[in-house]
Design an enzyme around this catalytic site. Sequence first.
Site, PDB file in Angstrom:
ATOM      1  CB  CYS A 184      -0.536   0.035   1.176  1.00 24.38           C
ATOM      2  SG  CYS A 184      -0.442   0.164   2.446  1.00 24.38           S
ATOM      3  CB  CYS A 337      28.569   2.316 -16.106  1.00 19.02           C
ATOM      4  SG  CYS A 337      27.878   1.291 -17.764  1.00 19.02           S
TER       5      CYS A 337
END
Length: 368
Positions: A184, A337
């Site tokens: 939730c 990267c």
Amino acid sequence: MRYARQRVLPEIGDAGQAALASARMLVIGAGGLGSPALLYLTAAGVGLKEAGGCIGIIDDDNVDLSNLQRQILFTESDEGHAKSRVAASRLQQLNSETGFKVFQTRLSSDNALDIFSDFDIVIDGSDNFDTKYLVNDAAVRLGIPVVYGSILGFEGQAAVFSAKQGPCYRCLYPEQPSSHVPNCAEAGTLGGIAGMIGTIQAVEACKLALGQAHCEAYGLEPLIGKLFITDAHHWDTRTLEISKRKDCPVCSLPPELITLPESKPPQCASLPAAMDLNDLQGLFESGIPFTLVDVREPHEWESGHIEGALHIPLGKLLVAPEVLDTLNRMEPIVVYCQHGMRSARAVGYLREHGYDAFNLVVDWAQIQ
Ligand SMILES: [Zn+2]
């Protein structure tokens, strides 16, 4: 006088009130379900010090502004403070006679049996599958009933899993879902739905504390072997019969053979396997804690990196096991990267070592 309005009920009476006072209940999570459950249990005189009872609260989280919409134990001034401690101190103001035990830690396979063994009833207000399965398996092993609750959107469910008399959670759902399922905090709910299910859990916990003989004598039937389901869109409400599974992976075993599932990082529904900068922005805004790792070489890091990232060059990550220990296993790890190749390698390596890792492919032109 204090409990007169419930003592007057034949179903409670003096004997029932004494049973509530001496009950030892543990509430897992002081969140959307735990808040109303704790308030009603404390108000009802559950777990009084004088009677040898107590209410345990376990939660490792801090209060966040986004919690206040449904976690009614907290106020704006509690932001950033530990939920379990704030909850206990607020509840102590409601009832000075209640004995609280605070566990400011995450429930894990290492501590569950120790913590549970001091309690007679567990109320599961957790919001993730890892915890729900762990709670079930530890409780079945110790022979403790669990008052289960679950909410998503406008829907709520409640049940009592007491393996001595009926099915356990794994009789209903034998194995944990392997795909990411939103909770939730991620998928959202309306505060009142949490309030309703948490309140049902408090009522069921009180019935369990009264004891089977007392309940039978007064026509009270705990939700054992039943699953209460409601949908507030149209208030479709059903109570399904659920039965014990002969081949249940947990409650069909002798207790000493029940092993607890290893804790894994919390599941994050919002993370795709390959992320882009928009996904990263969404993750920042969701408030879900995560670790961002840059696996490029030092000169690439120097020439510009994403704020808040840790710098661990790929070569170092792959050869130095102690580097792994600096990463938080409980959080998703997002790796990037320059072109997405080295980070893909790092993600594979981290996953092999039990981390929930994701590859962020950065469009550097978008940043610079
Ligand atoms: Zn079972």
